[in-house]
Design an enzyme around this catalytic site. Structure first.
Site, PDB file in Angstrom:
ATOM      1  CG  ASP A  84    -111.744 -25.527 -96.244  1.00  0.00           C
ATOM      2  OD1 ASP A  84    -111.739 -26.318 -95.444  1.00  0.00           O
ATOM      3  OD2 ASP A  84    -111.320 -25.749 -97.466  1.00  0.00           O
ATOM      4  NE  ARG A 116    -117.624 -37.252 -84.451  1.00  0.00           N
ATOM      5  CZ  ARG A 116    -116.331 -36.799 -84.723  1.00  0.00           C
ATOM      6  NH1 ARG A 116    -115.353 -37.317 -85.004  1.00  0.00           N
ATOM      7  NH2 ARG A 116    -116.041 -35.586 -83.866  1.00  0.00           N
ATOM      8  CG  ASP A 133    -107.478 -31.738 -80.255  1.00  0.00           C
ATOM      9  OD1 ASP A 133    -106.019 -32.152 -79.999  1.00  0.00           O
ATOM     10  OD2 ASP A 133    -107.744 -31.611 -81.525  1.00  0.00           O
ATOM     11  CG  ASN A 134    -107.997 -35.470 -82.070  1.00  0.00           C
ATOM     12  OD1 ASN A 134    -109.029 -34.707 -82.280  1.00  0.00           O
ATOM     13  ND2 ASN A 134    -106.846 -35.462 -82.941  1.00  0.00           N
ATOM     14  NE  ARG A 145    -112.378 -30.838 -90.469  1.00  0.00           N
ATOM     15  CZ  ARG A 145    -111.665 -31.663 -91.226  1.00  0.00           C
ATOM     16  NH1 ARG A 145    -112.029 -31.690 -92.607  1.00  0.00           N
ATOM     17  NH2 ARG A 145    -110.848 -32.714 -90.683  1.00  0.00           N
ATOM     18  NE  ARG A 160    -113.779 -32.610 -79.065  1.00  0.00           N
ATOM     19  CZ  ARG A 160    -113.718 -33.159 -80.441  1.00  0.00           C
ATOM     20  NH1 ARG A 160    -112.394 -33.669 -80.746  1.00  0.00           N
ATOM     21  NH2 ARG A 160    -114.593 -33.242 -81.107  1.00  0.00           N
ATOM     22  CE  LYS A 203    -113.795 -34.671 -88.686  1.00  0.00           C
ATOM     23  NZ  LYS A 203    -113.247 -35.920 -88.004  1.00  0.00           N
TER      24      LYS A 203
END
Ligand code: AMP
Ligand code: MG
Length: 488
Positions: free
Chosen positions: A126, A177, A253-254, A94, A184, A114
């Site tokens: 979604d 952002r 992934d973060n 997203r 990552r 984002k």
């Protein structure tokens, strides 16, 4: 569409270098984008004109409905271990990388959206985001930045005019952002899993050039990159611990290669000091509890090391011993940063590891409000111990520690009064308290943005006590069982 007089011009270094790690994509149309928050200070730092960003052309870029000049928006591919389970294909479900710009200090920064609609990585999602969580990312990121902690930052939050279905219909929003990059650990895992050696080599070179250029000079650049990332993450997580920050979802992934904090989902700051603190609704086992964060980071770095083995040696087996040594050095590096942080918080210039460790043990036992306790220590140094002792049950035990600490302070060359002032420059008065964050987000969702802007202002100057803001320095009297939600 590309607007003629774009308020932002972007480069596409990532796109040029790293074909195979993204899919070109467009943001979903936003029916009626409206700016809720714009970070004037950050816009200035990026060399952008905040007034231009407030105009319809600017809002269109920030909400994703216009593509800035020079931009090739892409959804980035990445994999990741989520709570220990490997997902080979996560990616920006997203989100979109719009491109990079060079800030006024000459540093390259990503501009990313984002909540900009479904992408090929959306799986069942979604592709959307709602106003509350995007504002949470904005305010917590600004607080972290003001606390001197490396972080991605929000440039803007705009509502889209669309209703997003969650437990109930909510206002859709897009966060713009800024990050030094969006590489990552999961990006490396994805590249390694493709089996395309050239792709992994290009990614490694790109990451080195972008974040850790000194590694290029090393005999084994990929090993030096690993070491640089281990060091950056050790320093970062130590800073989180210093301020009582719980990230909440430290999946691979973060975790960035740059060493910036990223993806503020179920994050929160401690009220009472308790290493077992978990805020996330889905972290049942406490994997990412406050006190587990160093181990979680090291675990992620081991996954990073695995993805780099073929870049370190032609025979990946041969790379394991050196890579393992570097990953293992995390504990020592973290310990050094954490100890330095604690010494500064205690106003100690010399080495007093035992004294610092005793305090941490005492705090885990007494569970005082973390922020108020450390801030109160400067008053104790100046002679008034009540702000500290009023936060604990066993006053005698804490008083005994305070006496030993005072002796250490007094034995330093630096006068005690100066140490107290120095402590006030590292122990914040204001953090984004959970109950204030909730109240500000609730008000914003109901249409009143003032409490949000006020909170951003408060946490943007965390060290300076300001009259009228007393309430923001207080703990939440009902602070048990605070829960935050991710992926919302
Ligand atoms: P996060 O927990 O926010 O780090 O997200 C984990 C993964 O889920 C990432 O690949 C996100 O892009 C994806 N994701 C989270 N929320 C949504 C959403 N509403 N629609 C599509 N993808 C999502
Ligand atoms: Mg994420």
């Amino acid at each position: 569409m590309t607007v003629a007089a774009s308020p932002v011009t972007l480069d596409d270094w990532f796109v040029r270098d790293l074909g195979g790690l993204y899919q070109p994509w467009q943001a979903a149309p936003a029916p009626s984008p409206e700016l809720v928050a714009l970070n004037d200070e950050l816009a200035g730092e990026l060399g952008l004109d905040a007034e231009d960003l407030r105009k319809p052309e600017g809002v269109a870029v920030l909400a994703g409905t216009a593509v800035p000049a020079g931009a090739t928006p892409v959804a980035m591919a990445y994999a990741g271990h989520q709570f220990g389970n490997y997902s080979p294909r996560l990616g920006d479900g997203r989100a979109l990388l719009l491109g990079e710009l060079t800030d006024t200090a000459g540093r390259r920064r990503d501009l990313h959206l984002k909540g900009s609609g479904r992408t090929p990585f959306a799986r069942g999602g979604d592709g959307l985001a709602t106003l509350g969580p995007m504002l949470r990312e904005y305010v917590v990121g600004e607080a972290m930045h003001a606390l001197g902690i490396p972080t991605t930052r929000a440039l803007a939050v705009a509502t889209t005019g669309e209703r997003v279905m969650r437990e109930r219909p909510l206002l859709g929003a897009v966060l713009a952002r800024v990050a030094s990059s969006h590489l990552r650990v999961g990006t490396f895992q994805y590249a390694a899993a493709t089996g395309d050696a050239d792709l992994l080599r290009r990614l490694t070179e790109h990451a080195i050039a972008r974040h850790h250029p000194q590694a290029a000079e090393a005999e084994k650049p990929a090993l030096a990159l690993l070491e640089a990332v281990v060091e950056a993450q050790a320093a970062l997580v130590a800073q989180w611990m210093d301020v009582g920050f719980v990230h909440g979802v430290m999946n691979t992934d973060n975790m960035t290669i740059s060493g910036e904090t990223i993806d503020y989902g179920p994050c929160a700051f401690l009220d009472a000091y308790d290493p077992a603190t978990v805020f996330s609704s889905i972290d049942h086992g406490g994997r990412y509890a406050f006190g587990n964060q160093p181990q979680a980071a090291q675990w992620n770095l081991a996954r990073f090391a695995e993805s780099l083995l073929t870049q370190i040696e032609d025979d990946p087996e041969a790379a394991i011993p050196a890579a393992t040594d570097v990953v293992s050095s995390f504990a020592e590096r973290f310990g050094r940063h954490r100890s330095a942080g604690l010494h500064a918080k205690l106003g100690l210039t010399g080495e007093h590891r035992e004294l610092a460790e005793e305090l941490v043990t005492l705090m885990a036992d007494q569970k005082p409000d973390h922020t108020r306790f450390f801030r109160g220590l400067s008053a104790a140094a100046r002679g008034d111990t009540s702000p500290v002792l009023d936060l604990v049950v066993d006053r005698d035990a804490v008083d005994a520690w305070l006496s030993r600490w005072r002796t250490a302070l007094e034995s330093q060359e630096r006068p005690v009064a100066e140490s107290a002032d120095a402590m006030d420059r590292v122990n914040p008065v204001y953090i984004p308290r959970n109950h204030h964050v909730e109240a500000a987000l609730d008000a914003a969702v109901a249409g009143d943005h003032a409490p949000f802007h006020q909170l951003v202002d408060v946490v943007s100057r965390p060290y300076e006590e300001r009259p009228g803001l007393e309430d923001y320095a207080k703990g939440d009297p009902s602070a048990t069982g605070y829960t935050t939600y991710c992926g919302t």
